[in-house]
Design a protein around this motif. Sequence first.
Motif, PDB file in Angstrom:
ATOM      1  N   SER A  82      19.438 -58.990 -35.498  1.00 25.41           N
ATOM      2  CA  SER A  82      18.514 -60.127 -35.444  1.00 25.41           C
ATOM      3  C   SER A  82      17.611 -60.145 -34.208  1.00 25.41           C
ATOM      4  O   SER A  82      18.443 -59.886 -33.445  1.00 25.41           O
ATOM      5  CB  SER A  82      19.474 -61.348 -35.822  1.00 25.41           C
ATOM      6  OG  SER A  82      19.983 -61.810 -34.721  1.00 25.41           O
ATOM      7  N   GLY A  83      16.844 -61.307 -34.336  1.00 26.87           N
ATOM      8  CA  GLY A  83      16.191 -61.426 -32.956  1.00 26.87           C
ATOM      9  C   GLY A  83      16.730 -62.125 -32.102  1.00 26.87           C
ATOM     10  O   GLY A  83      16.812 -61.863 -30.831  1.00 26.87           O
ATOM     11  N   MET A  84      17.749 -63.132 -32.689  1.00 26.59           N
ATOM     12  CA  MET A  84      18.854 -63.960 -31.651  1.00 26.59           C
ATOM     13  C   MET A  84      19.832 -62.806 -30.800  1.00 26.59           C
ATOM     14  O   MET A  84      20.027 -63.000 -29.803  1.00 26.59           O
ATOM     15  CB  MET A  84      19.471 -64.979 -32.376  1.00 26.59           C
ATOM     16  CG  MET A  84      18.430 -66.044 -32.491  1.00 26.59           C
ATOM     17  SD  MET A  84      17.472 -66.654 -31.385  1.00 26.59           S
ATOM     18  CE  MET A  84      18.231 -66.986 -29.957  1.00 26.59           C
ATOM     19  N   PHE A 108      12.072 -70.787 -28.127  1.00 24.82           N
ATOM     20  CA  PHE A 108      12.850 -71.025 -29.532  1.00 24.82           C
ATOM     21  C   PHE A 108      13.699 -71.711 -29.673  1.00 24.82           C
ATOM     22  O   PHE A 108      14.671 -71.710 -28.548  1.00 24.82           O
ATOM     23  CB  PHE A 108      12.984 -69.310 -30.041  1.00 24.82           C
ATOM     24  CG  PHE A 108      13.277 -69.147 -31.472  1.00 24.82           C
ATOM     25  CD1 PHE A 108      12.406 -69.487 -32.349  1.00 24.82           C
ATOM     26  CD2 PHE A 108      14.482 -68.867 -31.873  1.00 24.82           C
ATOM     27  CE1 PHE A 108      12.577 -69.559 -33.890  1.00 24.82           C
ATOM     28  CE2 PHE A 108      14.769 -68.690 -33.194  1.00 24.82           C
ATOM     29  CZ  PHE A 108      13.955 -69.068 -34.263  1.00 24.82           C
ATOM     30  N   GLU A 151       8.517 -67.133 -23.050  1.00 25.54           N
ATOM     31  CA  GLU A 151       8.020 -66.997 -24.375  1.00 25.54           C
ATOM     32  C   GLU A 151       6.544 -67.228 -24.239  1.00 25.54           C
ATOM     33  O   GLU A 151       6.161 -68.398 -23.790  1.00 25.54           O
ATOM     34  CB  GLU A 151       8.875 -67.839 -25.201  1.00 25.54           C
ATOM     35  CG  GLU A 151       8.643 -67.311 -26.614  1.00 25.54           C
ATOM     36  CD  GLU A 151       9.507 -68.584 -27.704  1.00 25.54           C
ATOM     37  OE1 GLU A 151      10.754 -68.771 -27.176  1.00 25.54           O
ATOM     38  OE2 GLU A 151       8.874 -69.080 -28.528  1.00 25.54           O
ATOM     39  N   ASN A 155       6.872 -71.001 -29.379  1.00 28.11           N
ATOM     40  CA  ASN A 155       7.035 -71.369 -30.851  1.00 28.11           C
ATOM     41  C   ASN A 155       7.309 -72.906 -30.968  1.00 28.11           C
ATOM     42  O   ASN A 155       8.374 -73.332 -30.276  1.00 28.11           O
ATOM     43  CB  ASN A 155       7.885 -70.571 -31.414  1.00 28.11           C
ATOM     44  CG  ASN A 155       8.283 -70.879 -33.094  1.00 28.11           C
ATOM     45  OD1 ASN A 155       7.736 -71.710 -33.465  1.00 28.11           O
ATOM     46  ND2 ASN A 155       9.268 -70.250 -33.357  1.00 28.11           N
ATOM     47  N   ASP A 180      10.107 -63.163 -24.647  1.00 28.15           N
ATOM     48  CA  ASP A 180      10.138 -62.890 -25.786  1.00 28.15           C
ATOM     49  C   ASP A 180       8.728 -62.926 -26.451  1.00 28.15           C
ATOM     50  O   ASP A 180       7.876 -63.583 -26.242  1.00 28.15           O
ATOM     51  CB  ASP A 180      10.741 -64.185 -26.586  1.00 28.15           C
ATOM     52  CG  ASP A 180      11.011 -64.244 -28.084  1.00 28.15           C
ATOM     53  OD1 ASP A 180      10.159 -63.667 -28.762  1.00 28.15           O
ATOM     54  OD2 ASP A 180      11.799 -64.992 -28.419  1.00 28.15           O
ATOM     55  N   CYS A 182       7.480 -62.131 -29.540  1.00 27.53           N
ATOM     56  CA  CYS A 182       7.713 -62.365 -30.992  1.00 27.53           C
ATOM     57  C   CYS A 182       6.251 -62.756 -31.541  1.00 27.53           C
ATOM     58  O   CYS A 182       5.764 -62.094 -32.522  1.00 27.53           O
ATOM     59  CB  CYS A 182       8.717 -63.103 -31.339  1.00 27.53           C
ATOM     60  SG  CYS A 182       8.942 -63.721 -33.042  1.00 27.53           S
ATOM     61  N   PHE A 183       5.637 -63.670 -31.063  1.00 27.29           N
ATOM     62  CA  PHE A 183       4.436 -64.311 -31.619  1.00 27.29           C
ATOM     63  C   PHE A 183       3.276 -63.291 -31.425  1.00 27.29           C
ATOM     64  O   PHE A 183       2.469 -63.299 -32.281  1.00 27.29           O
ATOM     65  CB  PHE A 183       4.098 -65.612 -30.992  1.00 27.29           C
ATOM     66  CG  PHE A 183       4.587 -66.810 -31.855  1.00 27.29           C
ATOM     67  CD1 PHE A 183       6.050 -66.787 -32.197  1.00 27.29           C
ATOM     68  CD2 PHE A 183       4.042 -68.134 -32.158  1.00 27.29           C
ATOM     69  CE1 PHE A 183       6.580 -67.699 -33.006  1.00 27.29           C
ATOM     70  CE2 PHE A 183       4.591 -68.972 -32.765  1.00 27.29           C
ATOM     71  CZ  PHE A 183       5.790 -68.948 -33.502  1.00 27.29           C
ATOM     72  N   SER A 202      11.938 -60.713 -32.027  1.00 25.26           N
ATOM     73  CA  SER A 202      12.345 -60.921 -33.359  1.00 25.26           C
ATOM     74  C   SER A 202      11.621 -60.144 -34.483  1.00 25.26           C
ATOM     75  O   SER A 202      10.292 -60.506 -34.692  1.00 25.26           O
ATOM     76  CB  SER A 202      12.412 -62.530 -33.930  1.00 25.26           C
ATOM     77  OG  SER A 202      12.640 -62.419 -35.127  1.00 25.26           O
ATOM     78  N   THR A 204      11.761 -59.535 -37.327  1.00 28.38           N
ATOM     79  CA  THR A 204      11.875 -60.530 -38.679  1.00 28.38           C
ATOM     80  C   THR A 204      10.767 -60.785 -38.862  1.00 28.38           C
ATOM     81  O   THR A 204      10.431 -61.093 -40.207  1.00 28.38           O
ATOM     82  CB  THR A 204      13.017 -61.445 -38.408  1.00 28.38           C
ATOM     83  OG1 THR A 204      14.095 -60.977 -37.881  1.00 28.38           O
ATOM     84  CG2 THR A 204      13.316 -62.106 -39.759  1.00 28.38           C
ATOM     85  N   LYS A 205       9.707 -61.079 -37.726  1.00 26.17           N
ATOM     86  CA  LYS A 205       8.536 -61.913 -38.211  1.00 26.17           C
ATOM     87  C   LYS A 205       7.559 -60.798 -38.413  1.00 26.17           C
ATOM     88  O   LYS A 205       7.563 -60.161 -39.235  1.00 26.17           O
ATOM     89  CB  LYS A 205       8.288 -62.868 -37.026  1.00 26.17           C
ATOM     90  CG  LYS A 205       9.454 -63.789 -36.511  1.00 26.17           C
ATOM     91  CD  LYS A 205       9.846 -64.623 -37.533  1.00 26.17           C
ATOM     92  CE  LYS A 205      11.134 -65.279 -36.974  1.00 26.17           C
ATOM     93  NZ  LYS A 205      11.491 -65.954 -35.854  1.00 26.17           N
ATOM     94  N   LEU A 214      16.124 -59.119 -41.386  1.00 24.76           N
ATOM     95  CA  LEU A 214      16.053 -59.445 -39.906  1.00 24.76           C
ATOM     96  C   LEU A 214      16.396 -58.293 -39.139  1.00 24.76           C
ATOM     97  O   LEU A 214      16.807 -57.222 -39.444  1.00 24.76           O
ATOM     98  CB  LEU A 214      17.573 -60.242 -39.982  1.00 24.76           C
ATOM     99  CG  LEU A 214      17.612 -61.680 -40.538  1.00 24.76           C
ATOM    100  CD1 LEU A 214      18.805 -62.170 -40.392  1.00 24.76           C
ATOM    101  CD2 LEU A 214      16.649 -62.669 -40.322  1.00 24.76           C
ATOM    102  N   ALA A 215      15.849 -58.498 -37.690  1.00 21.87           N
ATOM    103  CA  ALA A 215      16.084 -57.243 -36.985  1.00 21.87           C
ATOM    104  C   ALA A 215      15.463 -57.918 -35.566  1.00 21.87           C
ATOM    105  O   ALA A 215      14.714 -58.675 -35.195  1.00 21.87           O
ATOM    106  CB  ALA A 215      15.252 -56.192 -37.286  1.00 21.87           C
ATOM    107  N   LEU A 333       8.202 -67.014 -40.420  1.00 22.33           N
ATOM    108  CA  LEU A 333       7.000 -67.021 -40.239  1.00 22.33           C
ATOM    109  C   LEU A 333       6.630 -65.521 -40.130  1.00 22.33           C
ATOM    110  O   LEU A 333       7.528 -64.739 -40.001  1.00 22.33           O
ATOM    111  CB  LEU A 333       6.785 -67.750 -38.801  1.00 22.33           C
ATOM    112  CG  LEU A 333       7.290 -67.089 -37.621  1.00 22.33           C
ATOM    113  CD1 LEU A 333       6.444 -66.095 -36.831  1.00 22.33           C
ATOM    114  CD2 LEU A 333       7.590 -68.240 -36.727  1.00 22.33           C
TER     115      LEU A 333
END
Length: 390
Positions: A82-84, A108, A151, A155, A180, A182-183, A202, A204-205, A214-215, A333
């Motif tokens: 997962s991202g976490m 996050f 980040e 977010n 991070d 991710c966005f 993450s 996952t997004k 999830l990844a 998201l």
Amino acid sequence: MSEHFETNAIRGQMERTGYNEHSAPVFMSSSFTFESAERMAAAFAGEEEGLIYSRYNNPNTDELVAKVCALEGAEDGVATASGMAAVFSSMAAHLKAGDHVLASRAVFGSTHQILTQLLPRWGITHTYVAPEDIDTWERHIQPNTRMLVLESPSNPGLTLIDLEKAAALSRKHGLIFNIDNCFATPYLQRPLDWGADLVVHSATKWMDGQGRALAGLIVGSKELIEPVRFFTRHTGPALSPFNAWLLSKSLETLAVRMDRHCLNALELARRLEQQPGIQKTLYPFLPSHPQYELAQKQMRQGGGIVTIEVEGGIERGRKFLNALQMCSRSANLGDTRTIVTHPASTTHSKLTETERLASGITPGLIRISVGLEHVDDIWSDLQQALLLSQ
Ligand SMILES: *Cc1c(COP(=O)(O)O)cnc(C)c1O
């Protein structure tokens, strides 16, 4: 490897097996066999490259990691469940008791919980800084400061961090610059090019982009990834081969998906900005965004998230969500489907009002993860929900 993102995302495929398949197969195998005891011993000793056990590596996770390294411009990487798991592993692998972390206040929600609830148990402290005020960060650096946890865009407040300045500060004080991404995804922003040390995701997004798995991923230099690999090998947040396979397929369309997400998001942001009853519309590529120039400098496009502030506070926010007919009410998201959330009553509800305001989360803040439906249909739904919730 090509110099082009799209080609690497598609052609960065593992070698074909004896079946000459065109599309990579899934290797749902927890372990791998050896021709002899000697070769097995050599693989364990690290003298021979070889697949051993899927907590260490697997053809599908290896393919995914190699692709993401090519897309981010990284030497090495690790995939997680997962991202976490990626966020936590990137910190746990490099921090020890007595260390201090300088973190952006706009991280996050679960990253905030790691920093405030978990790391202190192991004697790791942090100081929060304002992401947009990078010139004030240096005075919070202590002799034991070891890592920057950032980040950008954040977010859900869409605050940007000046990556070039953050890298200069990090180099000057010998810190690990951990971000991070991710966005933005590597298609819109490559932090390593600006001098970051570790990039976490993450996946996952937007990377999956279809709300299925999830990844997480952590990429960086060989030197900084080695301790991360040791940590994940022995603590076990391994990504399943199936999810790695799925993610690698998703990356094949990342560039075209992100182009459309960004196009839809910019168009909606422009329309929302003109709409009465909305106090504020935030989008990094709207000239009214306070960091518009920085966004233009370090991002290819503005991303798929638009944030608005509706008049009427927390109650109006809830009503607005309830009035939506097509857009999804969901915690995720980065999906093909437009997703609308109200952070104050959901993702950030565990923070105190003061903490929320400090991270830019006002009571009427609505986060729109703009999907790939026709922009006019998304617009109609948002408009009717605004009217109905008045
Ligand atoms: C969702 C998210 C995470 C956590 O990722 P999971 O895959 O849900 O564990 C971390 N950082 C950001 C910015 C996110 O949006």
